[in-house]
Design an enzyme around this catalytic site. Structure first.
Site, PDB file in Angstrom:
ATOM      1  N   ARG A  76       0.851  -1.203   0.000  1.00 57.45           N
ATOM      2  CA  ARG A  76       0.000   0.000   0.000  1.00 57.45           C
ATOM      3  C   ARG A  76       0.882   1.246   0.000  1.00 57.45           C
ATOM      4  NH1 ARG A  76      -3.041  -3.397   3.664  1.00 57.45           N
ATOM      5  NH2 ARG A  76      -2.225  -2.380   5.540  1.00 57.45           N
ATOM      6  N   LYS A  98     -12.192  14.750   5.195  1.00 60.74           N
ATOM      7  CA  LYS A  98     -13.336  14.297   4.391  1.00 60.74           C
ATOM      8  C   LYS A  98     -14.249  13.405   5.211  1.00 60.74           C
ATOM      9  CE  LYS A  98     -13.988  10.547   1.568  1.00 60.74           C
ATOM     10  NZ  LYS A  98     -13.699   9.588   0.479  1.00 60.74           N
ATOM     11  N   LYS A 138     -18.242  18.090  -1.805  1.00 57.54           N
ATOM     12  CA  LYS A 138     -17.878  16.986  -2.714  1.00 57.54           C
ATOM     13  C   LYS A 138     -19.142  16.200  -3.052  1.00 57.54           C
ATOM     14  CE  LYS A 138     -14.927  12.927  -3.158  1.00 57.54           C
ATOM     15  NZ  LYS A 138     -13.550  12.437  -3.001  1.00 57.54           N
TER      16      LYS A 138
HETATM   17  P1  13P Z   1     -14.415   7.914  -6.404  1.00 62.20           P
HETATM   18  O1  13P Z   1     -13.950   9.078  -7.267  1.00 62.20           O
HETATM   19  O2  13P Z   1     -13.760   6.617  -6.775  1.00 62.20           O
HETATM   20  O3  13P Z   1     -15.904   7.853  -6.299  1.00 62.20           O
HETATM   21  O4  13P Z   1     -13.872   8.183  -4.949  1.00 62.20           O
HETATM   22  C1  13P Z   1     -13.952   9.452  -4.445  1.00 62.20           C
HETATM   23  C2  13P Z   1     -14.170   9.400  -2.990  1.00 62.20           C
HETATM   24  O5  13P Z   1     -13.386   9.897  -2.237  1.00 62.20           O
HETATM   25  C3  13P Z   1     -15.389   8.753  -2.500  1.00 62.20           C
HETATM   26  O6  13P Z   1     -15.549   9.033  -1.156  1.00 62.20           O
END
Ligand code: 13P
Length: 337
Positions: A46, A137, A220
């Site tokens: 990873r 996030k 987002k």
């Molecule tokens: P994806 O762009 O693969 O959807 O992932 C973004 C993400 O951080 C989802 O929480």
């Protein structure tokens, strides 16, 4: 709350022509990604994979404003002993951290999820801040099906997002708020529009109630698209127009930037949709990307777990970063692919 510091970070996250690399796959999710290329998900693998991305210097410098990390990665060191967060910061990008504890089945609500992770979050945020995280996030999952989402699911998830956001700002960390309306399903694009509108309306009500400083946040969201199993798929222009129409109705102008998730869209669609929206233009917020799969699918496949494929994998990542960087300016075209 240091509003000025939060605003400066949020604006840096949506610098012109740059977007965010979502590399915050949980241990379970990265295992699934590695399974797809027959590579064991060990701590070293990873680390090697993610270090390879973060050391794609030109792409990072030119097109990536920030990287979302998983807890393990924020504490990991590169092969030469440099903390990975430092490797990222050395390219001019900001290190960020996923702080939710995942979406879990919601009690009494079959088919719905609620995101956990508020307990102890204040202490974790203070520690992440000390480790160099500038933003965070939290992802909420909203499923569309017959009768879903319920009002209870929307309320519980947006309430949690707002409490998370308030705690982040107290710790001088910019919250990315992510209410993801899932693409899977037979629903129409109109139904996705309706649910995305309901989710964003509820989110901004809750953020207001919790006193979150919107200028120090980043949204987002998903794009407004047809359910993956619907035989009628909205085209490029319709996705761009309906998504923007929804945001103009729901997202306050105080929000400095909107960075999309890719959510299972193809690499091409994720780029083309973002570009089409920026070409329409006239937007009060920056519109960019925070892609996981749409930035990593190509380099992951090219890497295949082999050190000798590093240059090819880095070139694949650099290409997607460049294409999405162009789309963030509305300057992409299909022939550049
Ligand atoms: P994806 O762009 O693969 O959807 O992932 C973004 C993400 O951080 C989802 O929480």
């Amino acid at each position: 709350m240091n509003k000025q510091a939060l605003e400066t970070i949020a604006q840096a996250m949506v610098t012109d022509g740059k977007g965010i690399l979502a590399a915050d796959e949980s241990t379970g999710t990265i295992k699934k990604r590695f399974d797809s290329i027959n590579v064991d998900s060990t701590e070293d693998n990873r680390r090697d994979y993610r270090e390879m991305l973060f050391r794609t210097e030109d792409a990072m410098r030119e097109h990536i404003s920030g990287v979302i990390l998983f807890d393990e990665t924020l504490r990991q060191k590169a092969a030469d002993g440099t903390p990975l967060a430092q490797v990222i910061a050395d390219t001019g990008a900001l290190p960020g951290i996923k702080v939710d504890a995942g979406a879990k089945p919601m009690a009494g609500h079959d088919g719905e999820m609620v995101t956990e992770g508020l307990d102890g979050l204040r202490d974790r945020l203070n520690e992440y801040h000390a480790l160099g995280a500038k933003f965070a996030k939290w992802r909420a999952v909203i499923n569309i099906a017959d009768g879903l989402p319920s009002a209870a699911c929307l309320a519980a998830n947006t309430h949690a997002l707002a409490r998370y956001a308030a705690l982040c700002q107290e710790a001088e960390i910019v919250p990315i708020v992510e209410p993801e309306v899932i693409m899977d399903g037979t629903h129409t694009v109109e139904r996705c529009y309706e649910v995305t509108t309901a989710a964003l309306t509820s989110l901004y009500e809750q953020l207001g109630q919790q006193g979150v400083h919107l200028e120090g946040t980043i949204l987002k969201p998903n794009m407004v698209v047809s359910g993956t199993e619907n035989s009628v798929q909205a085209g490029l222009e319709q996705v761009a127009e309906m998504t923007l129409d929804c945001f103009h109705k729901c997202v306050p102008e105080a929000v400095p930037g909107i960075v999309f998730l890719s959510g299972g869209q193809s690499d091409h669609d994720a780029t083309a949709h973002l570009d089409a929206m920026n070409k329409i233009g006239g937007l009060p917020w920056k519109l960019s990307f925070s892609y996981g799969r749409a930035l990593q699918a190509a380099p992951l496949k090219a890497w295949g777990g082999k050190a000798e494929n590093t240059a090819t994998a880095q070139a694949a990542f650099a290409h997607r970063a460049k294409m999405n960087g162009l789309a963030a300016r509305g300057a992409w075209s299909a022939d550049m692919e």
